[in-house]
Design a protein around this motif. Structure first.
Motif, PDB file in Angstrom:
ATOM      1  N   ALA A 161       0.778  -1.149  -0.135  1.00 44.76           N
ATOM      2  CA  ALA A 161      -0.121   0.118   0.065  1.00 44.76           C
ATOM      3  C   ALA A 161       0.898   1.126  -0.167  1.00 44.76           C
ATOM      4  CB  ALA A 161      -0.981   0.002   1.255  1.00 44.76           C
ATOM      5  N   THR A 162       1.901   1.297   0.672  1.00 43.89           N
ATOM      6  CA  THR A 162       2.798   2.576   0.780  1.00 43.89           C
ATOM      7  C   THR A 162       3.483   2.739  -0.540  1.00 43.89           C
ATOM      8  OG1 THR A 162       4.749   1.391   1.680  1.00 43.89           O
ATOM      9  CG2 THR A 162       3.010   1.950   3.229  1.00 43.89           C
ATOM     10  N   THR A 163       4.029   1.868  -1.230  1.00 48.78           N
ATOM     11  CA  THR A 163       4.698   1.811  -2.482  1.00 48.78           C
ATOM     12  C   THR A 163       3.357   2.383  -3.586  1.00 48.78           C
ATOM     13  OG1 THR A 163       5.726   0.937  -4.418  1.00 48.78           O
ATOM     14  CG2 THR A 163       4.881  -0.555  -2.696  1.00 48.78           C
ATOM     15  N   ALA A 164       2.353   1.559  -3.172  1.00 53.30           N
ATOM     16  CA  ALA A 164       1.098   2.024  -4.258  1.00 53.30           C
ATOM     17  C   ALA A 164       0.768   3.420  -4.128  1.00 53.30           C
ATOM     18  CB  ALA A 164      -0.209   1.188  -4.033  1.00 53.30           C
ATOM     19  N   ALA A 165       0.738   3.999  -2.870  1.00 55.64           N
ATOM     20  CA  ALA A 165       0.353   5.338  -2.862  1.00 55.64           C
ATOM     21  C   ALA A 165       1.572   6.306  -3.255  1.00 55.64           C
ATOM     22  CB  ALA A 165       0.096   5.548  -1.142  1.00 55.64           C
ATOM     23  N   SER A 166       2.706   6.029  -3.062  1.00 51.49           N
ATOM     24  CA  SER A 166       3.799   6.866  -3.444  1.00 51.49           C
ATOM     25  C   SER A 166       3.627   7.017  -4.864  1.00 51.49           C
ATOM     26  CB  SER A 166       5.233   6.150  -3.095  1.00 51.49           C
ATOM     27  OG  SER A 166       5.316   5.924  -1.639  1.00 51.49           O
ATOM     28  N   HIS A 167       3.371   5.847  -5.712  1.00 54.40           N
ATOM     29  CA  HIS A 167       3.495   5.943  -7.244  1.00 54.40           C
ATOM     30  C   HIS A 167       2.026   6.344  -7.712  1.00 54.40           C
ATOM     31  CE1 HIS A 167       7.749   4.578  -8.202  1.00 54.40           C
ATOM     32  NE2 HIS A 167       7.389   4.270  -6.629  1.00 54.40           N
ATOM     33  N   SER A 168       1.097   6.359  -7.024  1.00 50.91           N
ATOM     34  CA  SER A 168      -0.507   6.569  -7.471  1.00 50.91           C
ATOM     35  C   SER A 168      -0.820   5.425  -8.372  1.00 50.91           C
ATOM     36  CB  SER A 168      -0.659   7.992  -8.167  1.00 50.91           C
ATOM     37  OG  SER A 168      -0.103   8.804  -7.456  1.00 50.91           O
ATOM     38  N   ARG A 169      -0.364   4.393  -7.954  1.00 49.65           N
ATOM     39  CA  ARG A 169      -0.851   3.018  -8.594  1.00 49.65           C
ATOM     40  C   ARG A 169      -1.977   2.002  -8.528  1.00 49.65           C
ATOM     41  NH1 ARG A 169       5.602   1.237  -9.321  1.00 49.65           N
ATOM     42  NH2 ARG A 169       5.895   2.151 -11.117  1.00 49.65           N
ATOM     43  N   VAL A 170      -2.333   1.544  -9.268  1.00 53.06           N
ATOM     44  CA  VAL A 170      -3.234   0.383  -9.029  1.00 53.06           C
ATOM     45  C   VAL A 170      -2.537  -0.783  -8.673  1.00 53.06           C
ATOM     46  CG1 VAL A 170      -5.237  -1.231  -9.712  1.00 53.06           C
ATOM     47  CG2 VAL A 170      -5.051   1.152 -10.358  1.00 53.06           C
ATOM     48  N   MET A 171      -2.497  -1.454  -7.318  1.00 50.60           N
ATOM     49  CA  MET A 171      -1.903  -2.641  -7.174  1.00 50.60           C
ATOM     50  C   MET A 171      -2.733  -3.795  -6.862  1.00 50.60           C
ATOM     51  SD  MET A 171       1.473  -2.661  -6.702  1.00 50.60           S
ATOM     52  CE  MET A 171       2.621  -1.448  -6.504  1.00 50.60           C
ATOM     53  N   LEU A 172      -2.574  -4.867  -7.588  1.00 47.98           N
ATOM     54  CA  LEU A 172      -3.059  -6.247  -7.445  1.00 47.98           C
ATOM     55  C   LEU A 172      -2.326  -7.096  -6.630  1.00 47.98           C
ATOM     56  CD1 LEU A 172      -3.946  -5.203 -10.529  1.00 47.98           C
ATOM     57  CD2 LEU A 172      -5.143  -7.134 -10.582  1.00 47.98           C
ATOM     58  N   VAL A 173      -2.873  -7.684  -5.534  1.00 52.04           N
ATOM     59  CA  VAL A 173      -1.823  -8.603  -4.768  1.00 52.04           C
ATOM     60  C   VAL A 173      -2.541 -10.043  -4.767  1.00 52.04           C
ATOM     61  CG1 VAL A 173      -0.894  -9.080  -2.553  1.00 52.04           C
ATOM     62  CG2 VAL A 173      -1.329  -6.567  -3.278  1.00 52.04           C
ATOM     63  N   GLU A 174      -1.909 -11.050  -5.407  1.00 55.78           N
ATOM     64  CA  GLU A 174      -2.348 -12.200  -5.720  1.00 55.78           C
ATOM     65  C   GLU A 174      -2.197 -13.037  -4.042  1.00 55.78           C
ATOM     66  OE1 GLU A 174      -2.360 -14.706  -9.393  1.00 55.78           O
ATOM     67  OE2 GLU A 174      -1.469 -16.109  -7.755  1.00 55.78           O
ATOM     68  N   ALA A 231      -9.565 -16.886  -7.900  1.00 55.49           N
ATOM     69  CA  ALA A 231     -10.819 -15.924  -8.345  1.00 55.49           C
ATOM     70  C   ALA A 231     -10.922 -16.374  -9.752  1.00 55.49           C
ATOM     71  CB  ALA A 231     -10.034 -14.682  -8.336  1.00 55.49           C
ATOM     72  N   VAL A 232     -12.322 -16.141 -10.047  1.00 58.55           N
ATOM     73  CA  VAL A 232     -12.598 -16.423 -11.567  1.00 58.55           C
ATOM     74  C   VAL A 232     -13.568 -15.361 -12.099  1.00 58.55           C
ATOM     75  CG1 VAL A 232     -12.579 -18.827 -11.669  1.00 58.55           C
ATOM     76  CG2 VAL A 232     -14.573 -17.761 -10.621  1.00 58.55           C
ATOM     77  N   LEU A 233     -13.076 -15.114 -13.392  1.00 61.83           N
ATOM     78  CA  LEU A 233     -14.062 -14.050 -14.194  1.00 61.83           C
ATOM     79  C   LEU A 233     -15.591 -14.584 -14.345  1.00 61.83           C
ATOM     80  CD1 LEU A 233     -11.408 -13.382 -16.938  1.00 61.83           C
ATOM     81  CD2 LEU A 233     -12.588 -11.584 -15.712  1.00 61.83           C
ATOM     82  N   ALA A 234     -16.624 -13.968 -14.243  1.00 62.08           N
ATOM     83  CA  ALA A 234     -17.852 -14.307 -14.636  1.00 62.08           C
ATOM     84  C   ALA A 234     -17.821 -15.188 -15.879  1.00 62.08           C
ATOM     85  CB  ALA A 234     -19.005 -13.159 -14.411  1.00 62.08           C
ATOM     86  N   SER A 235     -17.180 -14.779 -16.762  1.00 59.96           N
ATOM     87  CA  SER A 235     -17.357 -15.313 -18.150  1.00 59.96           C
ATOM     88  C   SER A 235     -16.528 -16.869 -18.073  1.00 59.96           C
ATOM     89  CB  SER A 235     -16.876 -14.564 -19.149  1.00 59.96           C
ATOM     90  OG  SER A 235     -15.414 -14.484 -18.780  1.00 59.96           O
ATOM     91  N   GLU A 236     -15.736 -17.116 -16.946  1.00 60.14           N
ATOM     92  CA  GLU A 236     -15.092 -18.475 -16.846  1.00 60.14           C
ATOM     93  C   GLU A 236     -15.905 -19.353 -15.863  1.00 60.14           C
ATOM     94  OE1 GLU A 236     -10.421 -17.587 -16.507  1.00 60.14           O
ATOM     95  OE2 GLU A 236     -11.511 -16.972 -14.911  1.00 60.14           O
ATOM     96  N   THR A 255      -3.330 -18.440 -13.001  1.00 53.14           N
ATOM     97  CA  THR A 255      -4.355 -17.529 -12.220  1.00 53.14           C
ATOM     98  C   THR A 255      -5.121 -16.176 -13.136  1.00 53.14           C
ATOM     99  OG1 THR A 255      -2.838 -15.896 -11.506  1.00 53.14           O
ATOM    100  CG2 THR A 255      -2.980 -17.996 -10.065  1.00 53.14           C
ATOM    101  N   VAL A 256      -5.648 -15.479 -12.832  1.00 54.11           N
ATOM    102  CA  VAL A 256      -6.385 -14.420 -13.530  1.00 54.11           C
ATOM    103  C   VAL A 256      -5.821 -13.114 -13.288  1.00 54.11           C
ATOM    104  CG1 VAL A 256      -8.242 -13.601 -11.994  1.00 54.11           C
ATOM    105  CG2 VAL A 256      -8.712 -13.657 -14.529  1.00 54.11           C
ATOM    106  N   THR A 257      -4.752 -13.231 -12.402  1.00 54.23           N
ATOM    107  CA  THR A 257      -4.285 -11.748 -11.816  1.00 54.23           C
ATOM    108  C   THR A 257      -3.454 -11.071 -12.993  1.00 54.23           C
ATOM    109  OG1 THR A 257      -3.839 -12.862  -9.808  1.00 54.23           O
ATOM    110  CG2 THR A 257      -2.929 -10.733  -9.865  1.00 54.23           C
ATOM    111  N   ARG A 258      -2.685 -11.453 -13.761  1.00 55.11           N
ATOM    112  CA  ARG A 258      -1.823 -10.493 -14.701  1.00 55.11           C
ATOM    113  C   ARG A 258      -2.790 -10.035 -15.881  1.00 55.11           C
ATOM    114  NH1 ARG A 258       2.844 -12.257 -19.008  1.00 55.11           N
ATOM    115  NH2 ARG A 258       0.825 -12.933 -19.879  1.00 55.11           N
ATOM    116  N   HIS A 259      -3.772 -10.952 -16.213  1.00 55.51           N
ATOM    117  CA  HIS A 259      -4.767 -10.546 -17.222  1.00 55.51           C
ATOM    118  C   HIS A 259      -5.532  -9.267 -16.639  1.00 55.51           C
ATOM    119  CE1 HIS A 259      -7.601 -10.890 -20.424  1.00 55.51           C
ATOM    120  NE2 HIS A 259      -8.836 -11.021 -19.397  1.00 55.51           N
ATOM    121  N   LEU A 260      -5.852  -9.621 -15.651  1.00 57.69           N
ATOM    122  CA  LEU A 260      -6.812  -8.558 -14.843  1.00 57.69           C
ATOM    123  C   LEU A 260      -5.921  -7.080 -14.812  1.00 57.69           C
ATOM    124  CD1 LEU A 260      -9.354  -7.478 -13.528  1.00 57.69           C
ATOM    125  CD2 LEU A 260      -8.569  -8.554 -11.455  1.00 57.69           C
TER     126      LEU A 260
END
Ligand code: F6P
Length: 359
Positions: A161-174, A231-236, A255-260
C-alpha cells in the motif's frame, strides 16, 4: 499404547506446535506412551517409515515454522488405484498394523481428512487435526495456520500500500486460496483494500474497472485489489476447474491476476502492477493466536486418543474446542458465503467484490 503422528498436504505455521502439544500430553497422561513420527505425510505411511519421537524432540519447536515430520501431497483419488504391490490404501493399512499403531494423528487439510476418514472406515484408529491457511475445512470455525497467514498477508498488503500510494498506482496482490477466499477476504478487509476478488464470487471485468475508475474520478489515484489465486471471471465460471486451467495455461497463466492487471491498465489508464505473494504465506513462525490454538487442538486430540475416541477430528466451535466425526466432514468444504456477514459488511463500507451491484 503406540501413537503415530503425520503431517500431510501443504504446510503452514503451527504444525510443530500441534505435534509438541500432542507429544507433551501423551507423555504426561498415558502410561508407557510410545510415539513415532511418520515422515512425508501419507507418503511415509505408504512406504512404512517411522522414527521415534522422544521428549526432547518436542522441546523448542512451539514457534518453529514448517513441520519437523516433513509433508507431501498424496492425492485422495490415487489412494485406491491399484499399483505395484497393491493400492496405496492397502499399503497404508498393512503398515499401520506392521508399525503396531494404536492410534494415528493426521494433521492436515481437506484432502488429508478424506484419506483419514477412509483409513478410519477401514479399521484404523485415526484422529485428525484441522490445518490449512485456506480455512476451508468443514465443521470448524477456524483452522490452525489461518490466522498467521492473515497476519502475513495483511502485513504484505500494508507494505504494498505504501509503494502504491507513492506511485499513484493500482496494485493487485494475489493471495493463496484456490477454492475458498477466506484468506483474501480477511486479510483484504484487515489491510483496507478497495476490491476483493474471491472464488465464491465470480467477478466482472467491467465492475472491477468501474470501481477503479470511480476512485480515479474522485481523485483517489491508488486502488488496492486483493485477488485470490482461485478468483474467476464471471465469463469463466461456467467452465470446470480443469477446463479453465487448460484455457489459462494456453496463455501461460494459472491465475487471472496478470490478465486483470493488464485490462485495468488498458481500460482505466491507471499505472497498474501486481504482486504474487506465493509461499511466504505458508512459512515462518506461528502468531500467538495460532500457538495457543495449536496447543489446545493438539492437547485435545491427544486427550481424545487417551479416551479411545477415534474416527474424529478436532474442531473449534464458538470459541470452544470440540470434535466432529471424520465421516461427517470428509469431502465437504467451508466456503465464504457471498450473503454472509463478512462480505455484506465489507460491501457496506464500499469494498467492491467485482460483482454486478444487483447480485
Ligand atoms: O495449503 C493450501 C494451499 O496453500 C493453497 O492455497 C494453494 O493453492 C496450494 O496450497 C499450493 O500448494 P502447493 O504447495 O502444492 O504448490
Amino acid at each position: 499404547m503406540k501413537f503415530g503422528i503425520l503431517t500431510s498436504g501443504g504446510d503452514c505455521a503451527g504444525l510443530n506446535a500441534v505435534i509438541r502439544s500432542i507429544g507433551l500430553y501423551l507423555l504426561r497422561n498415558v502410561k508407557n506412551a510410545e510415539i513415532v513420527g511418520i515422515p512425508d505425510g501419507y507418503g511415509g505411511l505408504i512406504r512404512g517409515e517411522s522414527f521415534p519421537l522422544k521428549r526432547e524432540d518436542f522441546e523448542g519447536i512451539l514457534d518453529k515454522g514448517g513441520t519437523i515430520l516433513r509433508t507431501s501431497r498424496q492425492p485422495f483419488k490415487r489412494m485406491t488405484v491399484s499399483e505395484e504391490g497393491g493400492s496405496r490404501l492397502t499399503k497404508m493399512l498393512a503398515n499401520y498394523k506392521k508399525m503396531g499403531l494404536d492410534c494415528l494423528f493426521t494433521l492436515g487439510g481437506a484432502g488429508t481428512h478424506k484419506t483419514a476418514a477412509l483409513l478410519s472406515m477401514e479399521g484404523c484408529n485415526v484422529i485428525g487435526v484441522p490445518k490449512t491457511i485456506d480455512n476451508d475445512i468443514y465443521g470448524t470455525d477456524v483452522t490452525f495456520g489461518f490466522r498467521t497467514a492473515v497476519e502475513v498477508v495483511t502485513d504484505a498488503i500494508d507494505r504494498i500500500a505504501t509503494t502504491a500510494a507513492s506511485h499513484s498506482r493500482v496494485m493487485l496482490v494475489e493471495v493463496m486460496g484456490n477454492k475458498a477466499g477466506w484468506l483474501t477476504l480477511h486479510s483484504g478487509i484487515a489491510a483496507g483494500v478497495h476490491v476483493i476478488l474471491i472464488p465464491e464470487i465470480p467477478f466482472d471485468l467491467d465492475a472491477v474497472c468501474g470501481a477503479v475508475s470511480a476512485r480515479l474520478a474522485v481523485g483517489e489515484r491508488t486502488t488496492l485489489i486483493a485477488v485470490a489465486e482461485g478468483a474467476v471471471l464471471a465469463s469463466e465460471a461456467k467452465y470446470k476447474k480443469d477446463e479453465r486451467a487448460f484455457v489459462r495455461t494456453a496463455f501461460g497463466e494459472t491465475t487471472v491476476t496478470r490478465h486483470l492487471a493488464e485490462v485495468i491498465g488498458e481500460r482505466t489508464g491507471a499505472e497498474t502492477r501486481y504482486s504474487v505473494l506465493g509461499y511466504l504465506q505458508r512459512g515462518g513462525t506461528p502468531c500467538a493466536y495460532d500457538r495457543l490454538l495449536c496447543s489446545r487442538l493438539g492437547g485435545f486430540a491427544a486427550k481424545l486418543a487417551r479416551e479411545g475416541k477415534f474416527g474424529v477430528t478436532a474442531a473449534v466451535s464458538g470459541g470452544n474446542i470440540t470434535f466432529n466425526a471424520l465421516a461427517d466432514v470428509a469431502g465437504k468444504y467451508k466456503f465464504v458465503d457471498p450473503q454472509g456477514d463478512d462480505v455484506q459488511f465489507a460491501k457496506s463500507i464500499g469494498v467492491s467484490f467485482g460483482d454486478r451491484p444487483s447480485s
